[in-house]
Enzyme design. Structure first.
Site, PDB file in Angstrom:
ATOM      1  N   GLY A  38      43.083  29.661  39.257  1.00  0.00           N
ATOM      2  CA  GLY A  38      41.847  29.784  40.038  1.00  0.00           C
ATOM      3  C   GLY A  38      41.907  30.768  41.193  1.00  0.00           C
ATOM      4  O   GLY A  38      41.157  30.635  42.160  1.00  0.00           O
ATOM      5  N   ASN A  85      40.859  33.781  41.121  1.00  0.00           N
ATOM      6  CA  ASN A  85      39.553  34.467  41.153  1.00  0.00           C
ATOM      7  C   ASN A  85      38.477  33.564  41.740  1.00  0.00           C
ATOM      8  O   ASN A  85      37.597  34.036  42.474  1.00  0.00           O
ATOM      9  CB  ASN A  85      39.162  34.956  39.757  1.00  0.00           C
ATOM     10  CG  ASN A  85      39.876  36.239  39.395  1.00  0.00           C
ATOM     11  OD1 ASN A  85      39.503  37.311  39.866  1.00  0.00           O
ATOM     12  ND2 ASN A  85      40.938  36.135  38.606  1.00  0.00           N
ATOM     13  N   ARG A 102      38.630  28.581  27.053  1.00  0.00           N
ATOM     14  CA  ARG A 102      37.970  28.080  25.840  1.00  0.00           C
ATOM     15  C   ARG A 102      36.899  29.049  25.372  1.00  0.00           C
ATOM     16  O   ARG A 102      36.205  29.651  26.188  1.00  0.00           O
ATOM     17  CB  ARG A 102      37.284  26.747  26.131  1.00  0.00           C
ATOM     18  CG  ARG A 102      38.161  25.567  25.903  1.00  0.00           C
ATOM     19  CD  ARG A 102      37.377  24.324  26.181  1.00  0.00           C
ATOM     20  NE  ARG A 102      36.434  24.009  25.117  1.00  0.00           N
ATOM     21  CZ  ARG A 102      36.769  23.434  23.971  1.00  0.00           C
ATOM     22  NH1 ARG A 102      38.003  23.130  23.715  1.00  0.00           N
ATOM     23  NH2 ARG A 102      35.838  23.157  23.066  1.00  0.00           N
ATOM     24  N   ASN A 109      32.268  37.733  32.672  1.00  0.00           N
ATOM     25  CA  ASN A 109      33.692  37.419  32.486  1.00  0.00           C
ATOM     26  C   ASN A 109      34.525  38.525  33.114  1.00  0.00           C
ATOM     27  O   ASN A 109      34.059  39.658  33.252  1.00  0.00           O
ATOM     28  CB  ASN A 109      34.021  37.315  30.994  1.00  0.00           C
ATOM     29  CG  ASN A 109      35.455  36.876  30.761  1.00  0.00           C
ATOM     30  OD1 ASN A 109      35.969  35.979  31.455  1.00  0.00           O
ATOM     31  ND2 ASN A 109      36.139  37.495  29.811  1.00  0.00           N
ATOM     32  N   HIS A 148      38.325  40.371  32.697  1.00  0.00           N
ATOM     33  CA  HIS A 148      39.426  40.495  31.738  1.00  0.00           C
ATOM     34  C   HIS A 148      40.470  41.460  32.314  1.00  0.00           C
ATOM     35  O   HIS A 148      40.111  42.531  32.809  1.00  0.00           O
ATOM     36  CB  HIS A 148      38.885  41.023  30.403  1.00  0.00           C
ATOM     37  CG  HIS A 148      39.941  41.079  29.355  1.00  0.00           C
ATOM     38  ND1 HIS A 148      40.351  39.963  28.654  1.00  0.00           N
ATOM     39  CD2 HIS A 148      40.717  42.110  28.912  1.00  0.00           C
ATOM     40  CE1 HIS A 148      41.317  40.303  27.825  1.00  0.00           C
ATOM     41  NE2 HIS A 148      41.552  41.602  27.957  1.00  0.00           N
TER      42      HIS A 148
HETATM   43  C1  GRF Z   1      42.650  36.541  35.303  1.00  0.00           C
HETATM   44  O1  GRF Z   1      43.673  37.478  35.133  1.00  0.00           O
HETATM   45  C2  GRF Z   1      41.434  36.919  34.498  1.00  0.00           C
HETATM   46  O2  GRF Z   1      41.301  38.289  34.326  1.00  0.00           O
HETATM   47  C3  GRF Z   1      41.688  36.252  33.178  1.00  0.00           C
HETATM   48  O3  GRF Z   1      42.316  35.050  33.493  1.00  0.00           O
HETATM   49  C4  GRF Z   1      43.027  35.187  34.708  1.00  0.00           C
HETATM   50  C5  GRF Z   1      42.613  34.049  35.585  1.00  0.00           C
HETATM   51  O4  GRF Z   1      43.402  33.961  36.735  1.00  0.00           O
HETATM   52  N1  GRF Z   1      40.453  36.088  32.454  1.00  0.00           N
HETATM   53  P1  GRF Z   1      43.012  32.946  37.899  1.00  0.00           P
HETATM   54  O5  GRF Z   1      42.945  31.537  37.274  1.00  0.00           O
HETATM   55  O6  GRF Z   1      41.698  33.368  38.452  1.00  0.00           O
HETATM   56  O7  GRF Z   1      44.133  33.035  38.878  1.00  0.00           O
END
Ligand code: GRF
Length: 210
Positions: free
Chosen positions: A16, A18, A95, A111, A113
């Site tokens: 988490g 992000n 998921r 999203n 990535h």
């Molecule tokens: C990130 O690297 C994002 O790009 C990918 O999953 C990861 C999530 O990291 N989709 P976090 O849980 O936000 O630390």
């Protein structure tokens, strides 16, 4: 925050970081939206701790409790409706959502990535780019469509892979970019400044721009 601010739900399965970046941006008044709900499919996710620390409501929806993916998605739709969510921000949600859910929310799911799409799709993009020996990889924020990691690109930023990099140092560099790029993309979307034209996303000027 304005009373008519857009309400977003952030979907997480893991650490988490992000989510944390989005919450920090919200607190600083830089998100232009309110994180009204955190949706999580994993009871052990540290994202839940982060949401709790900020006093954000969490909907823990565990797949094992549902007979099918469709039933799981119906439960997700119910919590989104209840919280009057305007759009969905996937942040490390592991998921795959059903086509029915994706088409109902088409154009309202973002999203992030950890590669420059269309390179290195899938769940191990950082590891895969490193193993490939790519000299450049990066971060992509995109709209979610039925095809995995293939929706129209909103923002992209490259990062160089240096000889001295390790998978861990590359991951740290990518995360730093993600934590800046994702709040920026959410802010643009919440402000109504993203227009999808076929495969392209046009960022319209803000009212203050000449
Ligand atoms: C990130 O690297 C994002 O790009 C990918 O999953 C990861 C999530 O990291 N989709 P976090 O849980 O936000 O630390």
């Amino acid at each position: 925050m304005k009373r008519n601010a857009k309400k977003i739900a952030v979907f997480c399965s893991g650490s988490g970081t992000n989510l944390e970046a989005l919450l920090t941006a919200e607190k600083k008044g830089r998100l232009g939206a309110v994180v009204a709900l955190v949706v999580c499919d994993n009871p052990g996710a540290f994202a839940i701790v982060r949401a709790n620390r900020r006093g954000k409501p969490v909907a823990l929806i565990e797949p094992a409790r549902f007979a099918s993916r469709a039933a799981f998605d119906r439960a997700v739709v119910a919590v989104l409706k209840k919280s009057r969510i305007d759009f969905v921000v996937l942040a490390g949600f592991m998921r795959i959502l059903t086509p029915a859910f994706l088409s109902a929310w088409r154009g309202r799911i973002l999203n992030i990535h950890p590669s420059l799409l269309p390179a290195f799709r899938g769940a191990h993009a950082i590891r895969d780019a490193f193993a490939y020996g790519a000299g450049v990889t990066g971060v992509t924020v995109h709209f979610v469509t039925e095809e995995l990691d293939a929706g129209p690109v909103i923002l992209q930023e490259p990062v160089a892979v240096r000889l001295k990099d390790t998978p861990d140092s590359l991951e740290a560099k990518i995360h730093r970019i993600e934590h800046r790029l994702y709040p920026e993309a959410v802010r643009l979307f919440a402000a109504g400044r993203l227009k999808v034209k076929g495969r392209r996303v046009v960022i319209t000027k803000s009212k203050g721009d000449k």
